[in-house]
Write a protein that holds these residues in place. Structure first.
Motif, mmCIF file in Angstrom:
data_model
loop_
_atom_site.group_PDB
_atom_site.id
_atom_site.type_symbol
_atom_site.label_atom_id
_atom_site.label_comp_id
_atom_site.label_asym_id
_atom_site.label_seq_id
_atom_site.Cartn_x
_atom_site.Cartn_y
_atom_site.Cartn_z
ATOM 1 N N VAL A 1 0.802 -1.227 0.000
ATOM 2 C CA VAL A 1 0.000 0.000 0.000
ATOM 3 C C VAL A 1 0.837 1.281 0.000
ATOM 4 O O VAL A 1 0.284 2.372 -0.010
ATOM 5 C CB VAL A 1 -1.020 0.048 1.162
ATOM 6 N N PHE A 2 2.164 1.146 0.050
ATOM 7 C CA PHE A 2 2.987 2.353 0.033
ATOM 8 C C PHE A 2 3.869 2.385 -1.207
ATOM 9 O O PHE A 2 4.240 1.343 -1.744
ATOM 10 C CB PHE A 2 3.873 2.419 1.278
ATOM 11 N N GLN B 1 8.613 3.842 1.353
ATOM 12 C CA GLN B 1 9.174 2.743 2.127
ATOM 13 C C GLN B 1 10.673 2.902 2.358
ATOM 14 O O GLN B 1 11.174 2.543 3.414
ATOM 15 C CB GLN B 1 8.875 1.411 1.433
ATOM 16 N N ARG C 1 10.583 8.337 -11.397
ATOM 17 C CA ARG C 1 9.358 7.581 -11.679
ATOM 18 C C ARG C 1 9.198 6.424 -10.685
ATOM 19 O O ARG C 1 8.129 6.211 -10.135
ATOM 20 C CB ARG C 1 9.387 7.028 -13.103
ATOM 21 N N ASN D 1 6.199 4.879 -7.808
ATOM 22 C CA ASN D 1 5.523 3.618 -8.112
ATOM 23 C C ASN D 1 5.249 2.784 -6.864
ATOM 24 O O ASN D 1 5.948 2.891 -5.866
ATOM 25 C CB ASN D 1 6.382 2.794 -9.066
ATOM 26 N N TYR D 2 4.243 1.958 -6.998
ATOM 27 C CA TYR D 2 3.975 0.959 -5.969
ATOM 28 C C TYR D 2 4.741 -0.304 -6.336
ATOM 29 O O TYR D 2 5.049 -0.524 -7.520
ATOM 30 C CB TYR D 2 2.478 0.682 -5.897
ATOM 31 N N GLN E 1 4.082 -2.368 -9.408
ATOM 32 C CA GLN E 1 4.236 -1.767 -10.731
ATOM 33 C C GLN E 1 5.641 -1.937 -11.293
ATOM 34 O O GLN E 1 5.890 -1.585 -12.440
ATOM 35 C CB GLN E 1 3.895 -0.276 -10.660
ATOM 36 N N MET F 1 14.720 -2.949 -3.229
ATOM 37 C CA MET F 1 14.882 -3.574 -1.908
ATOM 38 C C MET F 1 16.303 -3.359 -1.397
ATOM 39 O O MET F 1 16.523 -3.057 -0.226
ATOM 40 C CB MET F 1 14.593 -5.068 -2.073
ATOM 41 N N GLN G 1 16.786 0.075 -0.282
ATOM 42 C CA GLN G 1 16.248 0.254 1.068
ATOM 43 C C GLN G 1 17.234 -0.280 2.107
ATOM 44 O O GLN G 1 17.445 0.334 3.153
ATOM 45 C CB GLN G 1 14.913 -0.482 1.178
#
Lengths: 257, 367
Positions: free
Chosen positions: A103-104, A109, A143, A147-148, A151, A161, A164
């Motif tokens: 949902v983010f 994130q 972009r 995006n989620y 996508q 990932m 992050q």
């Protein structure tokens, strides 16, 4: 830097107690990539999660020590541990589609890590996120930010990932099967990415995988795990060229096919 | 790769678009907006204050507004004066006095009030000069304008639903989230407390709790007490459902990833787990607001809620409890219609939201 000593993890299975990890010793030096190899159920992921004490409550660490820069992670209070998670030691998971919250957006994130572990302002965080996405080889970070997770393509997700994971400048990344869901060309690129990150950011990587091929390309050292025990360790080349344990030989044969 | 930049909608934007296509739900949405607008700006839309009484005009029928004069010419709107007499049964008879004419004045200054409680103002949408009275929808037993009281009463009845739901959902989400995320003993304990609340029949619990509140509370205190009481009852069921959702959500990989990021348990519950229950919660919120409105009306109807002279739709209806009143002054049933209208609108909107938020429902009916 990280020193696992005699780590033993048990799970209560009805009446009897099963041992998942039995006295694992695993040292990880500065700027080293250590491969932890084993078949499924050998306890390699459990070991990885135990480092940050992320095991589910049924699994108990019954003995052992995990020394990280002079601090015993198994004895340190939860609050202190939270400051280490994500900041000093971060994780890369096998399936980024599940590990990202659907949902983010990606920037939300990655921004979350920055928010908790750095003092950057909102604007600085935005710049940093784009910088991070650039570092992991994403060409249009603006972009991707918006995006989620669903996508993005699989390779892009894994890169995000990793972005992050490196966001707060960790000293160690625990990568649990980071390439298992990617095709061969993407695997090669992710291997390349990990190599360059290690060199640029001077971090260590604990590579948890069943894939000896990946270990051969990436790891400096390898530890082979079978049924909760480390059966063979050593420099990667030495172990792979000259396996001494029967299980390692078996694993090697699987790769050759 | 030229062309316009691709626009991505998240789940809620998509749901809102789908909602906009549902005509009935949109109509209900606008009705609610209108009702809330009337209630918020009640001072402006009403000719009288809620406690402006004139006992001579007890149960006065709705005043007719004329736009043609005796000669049949179009004039500005006016009302005739009313003469009250009593028949042989001592019933009031209302006679139109054709010689007294009071023009309906628009945007005239009246009693001072504050817009949203802040900006002072005197302007009212319409009124007639004293001693004329304008009873758009008739009067109640004390000769107070039912229209004005209805609009003022909407403030209580409409806001209680929203505030009550907000409080009980906050409690329900947090307790359900904690119970579901931690599991084990915490879960057991919280769920037993929930069950205790759910075991007691709602209305009796409502009465019992109301009895605890001191009788000499002023209207604002009673209002707050009712909200608290209503939310006190409402949270348990939601907490149980949220807990169930959280039990499955906490096993998802992104929760583990969030823990690996160093987030605290509370941050994980609020930021990562509860948003996933949102599509359910929004539907549940919409469908449970009517319950609060009805509960407040019920309490006020039997005289335990908002007290005269303050108005709520429930205590306005309490005048309609005798057959005599309903027979001779049927307009006092109007608050019931407003309760019905509001409850129906919330239900229709709730159903429509479910259709567009819950992907499982999309398979049925039209594609």
């Amino acid at each position: 830097m990280l020193n696992i000593n005699g780590l033993t993890i048990k799970v209560a299975d009805g009446m009897d107690v099963k041992t998942l990890v039995a006295g694992v010793d695993l040292p990880i030096g500065e700027e080293r990539i250590v491969g932890l190899v084993g078949g499924s159920g050998s306890g390699k992921t459990t070991t990885g999660l135990a480092i940050l004490r992320l095991l589910s409550s049924q699994l108990n660490i019954t003995s052992g020590k995990i020394d990280f820069l002079g601090k015993d992670l198994l004895a340190c209070p939860e609050k202190e541990l939270r400051r280490i998670r994500g900041k000093d030691i971060s994780m890369v998971f096998q399936e980024p589609l599940n590990a990202f919250n659907p949902v983010f957006t990606i920037s939300q994130q990655i921004g979350e890590v920055l928010k908790y572990h750095t003092k950057l302002t909102r604007r600085q965080r935005k710049e940093r996120i784009e910088e991070l996405l650039n570092m992991v080889g994403i060409k249009d970070p603006v972009r991707v930010c918006r995006n989620y997770p669903h996508q993005l393509s699989g390779g892009m997700r894994q890169r995000a990932m990793i972005a992050q994971a490196i966001a707060a400048n960790p000293k160690l990344i625990i990568a649990d099967e980071p390439t298992s869901n990617l095709d061969v060309t993407l695997q090669a690129r992710i291997i390349e990415l990990f190599r360059s990150l290690r060199a640029d950011l001077k971090l260590s990587i604990l590579l948890i995988t069943h894939d000896l091929g990946l270990v051969a390309h990436l790891a400096d050292e390898v530890a082979v795990m079978q049924q909760g025990k480390i059966v063979e360790t050593g420099a990667t080349r030495q172990v792979l060229e000259n396996p001494s344990h029967a299980y390692t030989k078996k694993l090697m044969e699987v790769v050759k096919i | 790769m030229a062309g316009k930049p691709e626009k991505h909608y998240n789940q809620f934007q998509l749901a809102l678009k789908a909602f906009g296509r549902n005509r009935l739900a949109m109509a209900c949405f606008y009705v609610l907006i209108a009702l809330y607008g009337l209630a918020i700006f009640a001072d402006f839309f009403t000719p009288y204050s809620y406690d402006d009484e004139n006992r001579i005009y007890s149960y006065s029928p709705p005043t007719k507004i004329h736009i043609f004069n005796e000669q049949g010419h179009l004039t500005r709107p006016f009302v005739y004066g009313t003469k009250v007499t009593f028949d042989q049964y001592h019933r009031r008879m209302y006679e139109v006095k054709k010689d007294e004419r009071y023009p309906v004045r628009f945007l005239t200054p009246g009693q001072e009030y504050r817009i949203l409680g802040i900006v002072p103002s005197r302007i009212r949408l319409f009124s007639v000069d004293e001693p004329g009275r304008i009873y758009l929808w008739g009067a109640d037993s004390r000769g107070r304008d039912l229209y004005s009281r209805l609009i003022y009463g909407g403030r209580v009845s409409l806001s209680i639903g929203l505030i009550g739901v907000m409080i009980s959902f906050t409690i329900g989400l947090v307790i359900g989230g904690i119970a579901g995320y931690y599991g084990g003993k915490i879960d057991d304990m919280l769920m037993r407390i929930c069950e205790m609340f759910m075991m007691v029949p709602g209305f009796y619990l409502l009465l019992a709790l109301r009895a605890v509140v001191p009788a000499d509370f002023n209207s604002v205190q009673v209002y707050i007490a009712i909200i608290v009481i209503l939310s006190f009852i409402g949270w348990a069921e939601l907490a149980r459902i949220i807990r169930g959702m959280c039990l499955s959500l906490r096993e998802r990989d992104f929760v583990l990833a969030a823990r690996a990021m160093g987030l605290s348990d509370m941050a994980i519950i609020i930021k990562h787990i509860l948003p996933h229950t949102l599509s359910y919660s929004i539907i549940a919120i919409m469908l449970s607001i009517p319950g609060y409105i009805l509960a407040e009306s019920g309490l006020s109807l039997i005289g335990l809620g908002i007290q005269d002279p303050y108005a709520s739709w429930g205590n306005l209806l309490s005048e309609a409890m005798g057959i005599i009143q309903i027979k001779f002054a049927p307009w006092i049933l109007l608050p019931g219609f407003f309760i019905f209208l509001t409850v129906m609108c919330f239900n229709v909107i709730g159903d429509a939201l479910r259709d567009c938020l819950d992907p499982k429902f999309k398979m049925e009916g039209k594609v």
